[in-house]
Scaffold this active site. Structure first.
Site, PDB file in Angstrom:
ATOM      1  N   THR A   1     -34.904 -14.444  -0.075  1.00  0.00           N
ATOM      2  CA  THR A   1     -35.878 -14.987  -1.031  1.00  0.00           C
ATOM      3  C   THR A   1     -35.779 -16.518  -1.082  1.00  0.00           C
ATOM      4  OG1 THR A   1     -34.263 -14.686  -2.790  1.00  0.00           O
ATOM      5  CG2 THR A   1     -35.908 -12.956  -2.540  1.00  0.00           C
TER       6      THR A   1
ATOM      7  N   HIS B   1     -36.918  -8.893 -12.754  1.00  0.00           N
ATOM      8  CA  HIS B   1     -36.846  -7.767 -13.678  1.00  0.00           C
ATOM      9  C   HIS B   1     -38.059  -7.841 -14.600  1.00  0.00           C
ATOM     10  CE1 HIS B   1     -32.166  -7.472 -13.189  1.00  0.00           C
ATOM     11  NE2 HIS B   1     -32.815  -7.301 -12.064  1.00  0.00           N
TER      12      HIS B   1
ATOM     13  N   ASP C   1     -35.296  -3.045  -7.701  1.00  0.00           N
ATOM     14  CA  ASP C   1     -36.651  -2.829  -8.225  1.00  0.00           C
ATOM     15  C   ASP C   1     -36.879  -1.406  -8.720  1.00  0.00           C
ATOM     16  OD1 ASP C   1     -37.267  -5.485  -7.550  1.00  0.00           O
ATOM     17  OD2 ASP C   1     -37.787  -4.893  -5.507  1.00  0.00           O
TER      18      ASP C   1
HETATM   19  P1  GDP Z   1     -35.936  -4.173 -11.568  1.00  0.00           P
HETATM   20  O1  GDP Z   1     -35.810  -5.305 -10.612  1.00  0.00           O
HETATM   21  O2  GDP Z   1     -35.017  -3.028 -11.263  1.00  0.00           O
HETATM   22  O3  GDP Z   1     -35.837  -4.589 -13.001  1.00  0.00           O
HETATM   23  O4  GDP Z   1     -37.403  -3.562 -11.369  1.00  0.00           O
HETATM   24  P2  GDP Z   1     -38.776  -4.410 -11.198  1.00  0.00           P
HETATM   25  O5  GDP Z   1     -39.147  -4.928 -12.527  1.00  0.00           O
HETATM   26  O6  GDP Z   1     -38.663  -5.357 -10.077  1.00  0.00           O
HETATM   27  O7  GDP Z   1     -39.761  -3.292 -10.698  1.00  0.00           O
HETATM   28  C1  GDP Z   1     -40.134  -2.218 -11.497  1.00  0.00           C
HETATM   29  C2  GDP Z   1     -41.663  -2.310 -11.738  1.00  0.00           C
HETATM   30  O8  GDP Z   1     -42.136  -1.073 -12.207  1.00  0.00           O
HETATM   31  C3  GDP Z   1     -42.032  -3.313 -12.795  1.00  0.00           C
HETATM   32  O9  GDP Z   1     -43.278  -3.867 -12.471  1.00  0.00           O
HETATM   33  C4  GDP Z   1     -42.119  -2.483 -14.069  1.00  0.00           C
HETATM   34  O10 GDP Z   1     -43.019  -3.022 -15.026  1.00  0.00           O
HETATM   35  C5  GDP Z   1     -42.656  -1.198 -13.524  1.00  0.00           C
HETATM   36  N1  GDP Z   1     -42.196   0.027 -14.184  1.00  0.00           N
HETATM   37  C6  GDP Z   1     -40.961   0.303 -14.677  1.00  0.00           C
HETATM   38  N2  GDP Z   1     -40.903   1.581 -15.088  1.00  0.00           N
HETATM   39  C7  GDP Z   1     -42.120   2.118 -14.867  1.00  0.00           C
HETATM   40  C8  GDP Z   1     -42.668   3.429 -15.034  1.00  0.00           C
HETATM   41  O11 GDP Z   1     -42.020   4.363 -15.474  1.00  0.00           O
HETATM   42  N3  GDP Z   1     -43.970   3.588 -14.646  1.00  0.00           N
HETATM   43  C9  GDP Z   1     -44.714   2.590 -14.130  1.00  0.00           C
HETATM   44  N4  GDP Z   1     -45.967   2.860 -13.766  1.00  0.00           N
HETATM   45  N5  GDP Z   1     -44.221   1.362 -13.943  1.00  0.00           N
HETATM   46  C10 GDP Z   1     -42.944   1.136 -14.287  1.00  0.00           C
HETATM   47 MG    MG Z   2     -36.974  -6.406  -9.318  1.00  0.00          MG
END
Ligand code: GDP
Ligand code: MG
Length: 424
Positions: free
Chosen positions: A130, A41, A13
């Site tokens: 999960t 993601h 995440d």
């Molecule tokens: P992943 O599983 O690594 O792809 O990450 P996730 O999508 O589960 O979690 C990252 C969360 O942070 C998501 O809700 C993204 O939309 C959000 N996000 C990603 N980069 C940024 C950022 O730079 N700032 C903010 N505020 N949110 C972000």
């Molecule tokens: Mg994630």
């Protein structure tokens, strides 16, 4: 960037989906090489907001070919649901844009049942699964008790193979867990309802990747979760059941001889962890609630509140080493804008001794964090596009992390949307 793997440095995440979506501008092919539909993601761009689970995050960029490699846990039922959801948002997914490896093993309905049954049996000792069937699936894969997607093209042999597997699985379901057995009709139905529909996407993706590489096409490898959940190098037994590290990308993608030129590790500006297991820099109470709310830290797959904590430099340094990261994208820096002082975990104290080395998993439950506070910047940075425009305290925070983890931070993300990014 030539070939590049985008991987998580911590518990997952970190924003891998967000970075893959940004980078697909420069890549021809995106391959998911491990894990399953338990991923979440999140991608926000001109097409909308998407929570992708098994689909590679390149599906949202026109002209990109997306591959589900042999290393993934391929659940036909959930994949079709996900494809429908994405299509409902106006994104076309066809056998030209999505290809499934004929060597990917199929996640069977009984894998999900067994995941649930085992978590119930474990009660308060549960792993926090999960319940997507991932652990039972990979156990079966290593026991050679799965069917491959390519077997769908050999219906006679497939029927017999599935009959044998079902017989064995029913023994476990009924005699170990006292659950209901599967019948041949149920499996036929499953084949008809889901497997027939994924068949048009199934092909020899290994040859496709080799050919594409010969033609000079550039490949992006997308991982799920992060270093600390890697089956071999993570916090055993609170890992996932596959290798989340970049080193596994050649194997799990279908291109074992590929050279990965760049490993882009994703690090979040603070730490989060979903599920059970040691999390040394965890914060509690109001401090934790404020950070969770500021970062909207709720699981994309499960909606579970994520555990949050100070950026853990000990774990991050280890994660960088496990991934052999060549560069870092630091995400969610904007989330820390509300803090006057930002906590950072610089070392651990394990059994009375200070260390900056990530301990053996069993020692982690004895570890205490050493927390230092650095200055916050206390203003909105989410619209900033240039490094030089960041407040000095924000720049100092990034530079401090870069020095501590020993890897260049080349991207700083200040928002969830595609262009909310600073390139250094
Ligand atoms: P992943 O599983 O690594 O792809 O990450 P996730 O999508 O589960 O979690 C990252 C969360 O942070 C998501 O809700 C993204 O939309 C959000 N996000 C990603 N980069 C940024 C950022 O730079 N700032 C903010 N505020 N949110 C972000
Ligand atoms: Mg994630």
């Amino acid at each position: 960037m030539a070939n590049c793997a985008v991987v998580g440095i911590n518990w997952g995440d970190e924003g891998k989906g967000r970075m893959v979506d940004l980078l697909t501008d420069h890549f021809d092919i995106v391959v998911r090489y491990q894990g399953g539909g338990n991923a979440g993601h999140t991608v926000i761009n001109d097409k909308g907001k998407f929570a992708l689970h098994l689909l590679p995050s390149g599906v949202l960029r026109d002209g990109v070919v997306n591959i589900l490699g042999n290393g993934v846990a391929l659940d036909p039922e959930n994949l079709l649901k996900e494809i429908d959801q994405v299509r409902a948002n106006g994104v076309d997914i066809t056998p030209d844009t999505l290809k499934i490896s004929d060597r990917a093993s199929l996640l069977m309905p009984w894998h999900r049942d067994l995941d649930e049954l085992e978590e119930q049996r474990l009660k308060d000792k549960k792993f926090g699964s999960t319940k997507q069937g991932i652990a039972p699936f990979y156990s079966d894969k290593y026991q050679k008790k799965t069917v491959l997607a390519g077997e769908l093209f050999y219906p006679e042999e497939l029927k017999e193979h599935l009959r044998d597997l079902m017989e064995w699985k029913n023994l476990i379901l009924t005699k170990v867990y006292g659950a209901k057995p599967y019948t041949e009709e149920m499996i036929d139905q499953w084949l008809h309802d889901y497997c027939e529909k994924i068949k048009p996407f199934v092909c020899d993706t290994g040859s496709l990747l080799q050919q594409a590489s010969k033609e000079g096409k550039e490949i992006l490898f997308e991982a799920q979760l992060g270093s600390l959940r890697d089956l071999d190098y993570g916090i055993h037994p609170y890992t996932t059941s596959s290798n989340t590290s970049a080193a596994y990308a050649p194997i799990g993608s279908g291109f074992p001889g590929v050279k990965i030129d760049e490993v882009l590790g994703i690090v979040k500006a603070y730490s989060t962890c979903v599920g059970e297991g040691p999390f040394v820099s965890e914060m509690f109470g109001k401090e934790a609630d404020d950070l969770r709310e500021a970062g909207h830290e709720y699981g994309a797959k499960t909606g579970r509140p994520r555990r949050v904590g100070a950026l853990d430099l000990v774990a991050t340094r280890y994660g960088v080493q496990v991934q052999a990261a060549t560069q870092i994208a630091l995400t969610k820096l904007d989330v820390l804008s509300f803090m006057d002082k930002i906590p950072v975990c610089t070392k651990y104290i394990v059994d009375g001794k200070e260390t900056d080395q990530f301990p053996f998993p069993a020692a982690l439950s004895h570890a205490e964090p050493v927390i230092t506070y650095v200055d916050g910047w206390n203003c909105d940075i989410s619209k900033i596009k240039k490094w030089g425009d960041l407040p000095k305290a924000a720049q100092d925070y990034v530079l401090y992390i870069e020095k501590e983890i020993g890897c260049p931070i080349t991207y700083v993300s200040v928002g969830a949307e595609r262009d909310e990014i600073i390139l250094r």
